[in-house]
Scaffold this active site. Structure first.
Site, PDB file in Angstrom:
ATOM      1  N   ASP A 156      -9.852  -4.964  -6.342  1.00  0.00           N
ATOM      2  CA  ASP A 156     -10.667  -5.957  -5.659  1.00  0.00           C
ATOM      3  C   ASP A 156     -12.140  -5.584  -5.652  1.00  0.00           C
ATOM      4  OD1 ASP A 156      -8.521  -7.528  -5.024  1.00  0.00           O
ATOM      5  OD2 ASP A 156      -8.126  -6.497  -3.140  1.00  0.00           O
ATOM      6  N   PRO A 170     -16.141   4.639  -3.309  1.00  0.00           N
ATOM      7  CA  PRO A 170     -16.302   5.816  -4.159  1.00  0.00           C
ATOM      8  C   PRO A 170     -15.115   6.758  -4.066  1.00  0.00           C
ATOM      9  CG  PRO A 170     -17.668   6.002  -2.195  1.00  0.00           C
ATOM     10  CD  PRO A 170     -17.101   4.614  -2.195  1.00  0.00           C
ATOM     11  N   ILE A 203     -15.516  -0.913   7.741  1.00  0.00           N
ATOM     12  CA  ILE A 203     -14.963  -0.210   6.584  1.00  0.00           C
ATOM     13  C   ILE A 203     -15.607  -0.719   5.299  1.00  0.00           C
ATOM     14  CG2 ILE A 203     -12.844   0.501   5.412  1.00  0.00           C
ATOM     15  CD1 ILE A 203     -12.979   1.343   8.356  1.00  0.00           C
ATOM     16  N   ASN A 206       0.807  -1.215   0.000  1.00  0.00           N
ATOM     17  CA  ASN A 206       0.000   0.000   0.000  1.00  0.00           C
ATOM     18  C   ASN A 206       0.844   1.270   0.000  1.00  0.00           C
ATOM     19  OD1 ASN A 206      -2.360  -1.484  -0.090  1.00  0.00           O
ATOM     20  ND2 ASN A 206      -2.635  -1.493   2.128  1.00  0.00           N
ATOM     21  N   ARG A 219      -6.774  -1.059  -8.256  1.00  0.00           N
ATOM     22  CA  ARG A 219      -7.465   0.100  -7.714  1.00  0.00           C
ATOM     23  C   ARG A 219      -6.527   1.297  -7.551  1.00  0.00           C
ATOM     24  NH1 ARG A 219     -12.797   1.708  -7.128  1.00  0.00           N
ATOM     25  NH2 ARG A 219     -12.851   3.390  -5.598  1.00  0.00           N
TER      26      ARG A 219
END
Length: 426
Positions: free
Chosen positions: A116, A122, A329, A23, A92
């Protein structure tokens, strides 16, 4: 597509080294195009996302080399071009090129990204941030067109309606060269954001407050790389292997770890009865026997990471009682549940909760990795199960885990990757 074939049912032991954070990496690579000089990253994970990001860079005439965990990126001859849709749609984090291109060229066109399928993620907070900085944003079909006037971007005060790692990073990338000072309030606090800010600051950026909920960015005219940036260890990979070690380990040492990043996760393992030995940059997990059930609730950092609620599930199956998982989440992150049931797991979704019962015997089965972290859960379950487990769509696991097959082999696992003729390429 590929499949993972696991001959499970045996204890694993040994040591392995955690790779650089996925990440962080997927934000740092787009950030590199903001530099006016070549940049270099160390401890880069060997994952498919890095390959796809390099394809996107190449489409902009940004050349890169990747050898011995070191990624060198040269953006000095960058050209604006249409980004390759097949690479954009496969991950993503390609949306970070919105902020990076906006920061570099004052305009950007990006296809809505893929990645994923774990429910809605959004980008409205990203768009809100870009507009506050003075950009005009048009969404058309599956693309976003972002541009500025002749004045370029300007500093602004931006309050995020929801805590968003992606929006925080994208706004930083866009604002780092903007005129004036930008303040992000209700910012995400993840270690990966600190890592990005450290990289940019070392090139001359002026970012303060990364790791807190208020980040201030004073725009600078240029960024120049001065040294190799070492990417922080991957806390999600660490948590995944901690779960594996506590589930089926016979003594496993994880090296290149930042224990402070793992506190919400290791606290839950200790609560279960796992006897962790936590050192300065490593964690040793001895064989774990009687385990207590727990309640897991995902939250933004420093809370329990949503990316770890699936990897911890195989460990919860070993607990003497029912555990409960609440994902605040991504409540729809439940793809692993039905797949684990195929292996004999006592697990179900009930009123937005995942209820995990004691399951003393898992049996190998044909299952599908719908996304990265559900694939990790199935991988651990397959290693624990008797018989053979075949995980289709294993590319999803390879997307997020550095040299996972090699690392499992060092622990003594019988696992391999093979072509999956039954699942066509996307």
């Amino acid at each position: 597509m590929k499949k993972m074939i696991i001959h499970g049912g045996k204890r694993l032991s040994g040591e392995l080294t955690i790779g650089g954070a996925k990440n962080s990496t997927v934000a740092l690579i787009p950030a590199a195009i903001l530099a006016d000089t070549p940049v270099q990253f160390d401890t880069v994970p060997h994952i498919l996302d890095v390959h796809n990001l390099r394809l996107i860079l190449e489409s902009m005439n940004v050349h890169s080399t990747f050898e011995n965990d070191v990624l060198t990126i040269d953006p000095t001859n960058i050209e604006e071009s249409e980004l390759p849709s097949h690479a954009i749609k496969s991950l993503r984090a390609s949306y970070y090129f919105m902020g990076a291109l906006l920061g570099r060229f004052n305009r950007a066109t990006v296809t809505f990204p893929g990645g994923d399928n774990i429910g809605p993620r959004p980008i409205d907070q990203h768009i809100k941030g870009f507009k506050a900085l003075g950009a005009n944003v048009v969404e058309e079909n599956d693309s976003v067109f972002i541009s500025t006037g002749t004045e370029g971007l300007h500093g602004a005060r931006i309050f995020l309606d929801v805590v968003s790692v992606g929006a925080t990073i994208n706004i930083i990338l866009a604002a780092v060269k903007a005129h004036g000072t930008t303040t992000i309030e209700n910012a995400a606090k993840e270690p990966e954001i600190i890592d990005l800010a450290t990289f940019l600051n070392n090139m001359g950026a002026k970012i303060r407050g990364a790791g807190t909920d208020v980040i201030r960015i004073e725009g600078v005219p240029a960024l120049h790389s001065r040294a190799t940036h070492t990417i922080i260890p991957d806390r999600i990979e660490t948590g995944t292997y901690l779960s594996l070690a506590a589930s089926i380990g016979d003594g496993i040492l994880l090296k290149n770890v930042i224990p402070e990043h793992m506190e919400s996760f290791t606290a839950k393992l200790v609560e279960m009865g796992v006897d962790l030995q936590i050192n300065e940059d490593s964690i040793y997990v001895p064989r774990s026997n009687d385990l207590d059930p727990i309640r897991v609730k995902t939250m933004t950092y420093p809370g329990f990471a949503t990316d770890l609620q699936q990897p911890i599930t195989p460990l919860l199956l070993r607990a003497n009682g029912s555990s409960v998982v609440i994902d605040t989440i991504y409540p729809q992150r439940t793809q692993h549940v039905e797949q684990l049931r195929k292996m004999g797991a006592d697990i179900r979704v009930q009123d937005n909760l995942i209820v995990v019962g004691h399951s003393s015997h898992l049996q190998g089965a044909h299952v599908e990795a719908g996304e990265i972290r559900s694939g990790a859960a199935l991988m651990i379950a397959g290693l624990a199960a008797s018989g053979v487990t075949e995980i289709s769509r294993a590319d999803n696991i390879l997307r997020g885990y550095d040299r996972v097959i090699d690392k499992l082999h060092t622990l003594g696992a019988d696992v391999e990757i093979a072509a999956d003729e039954e699942v066509p390429e996307n």
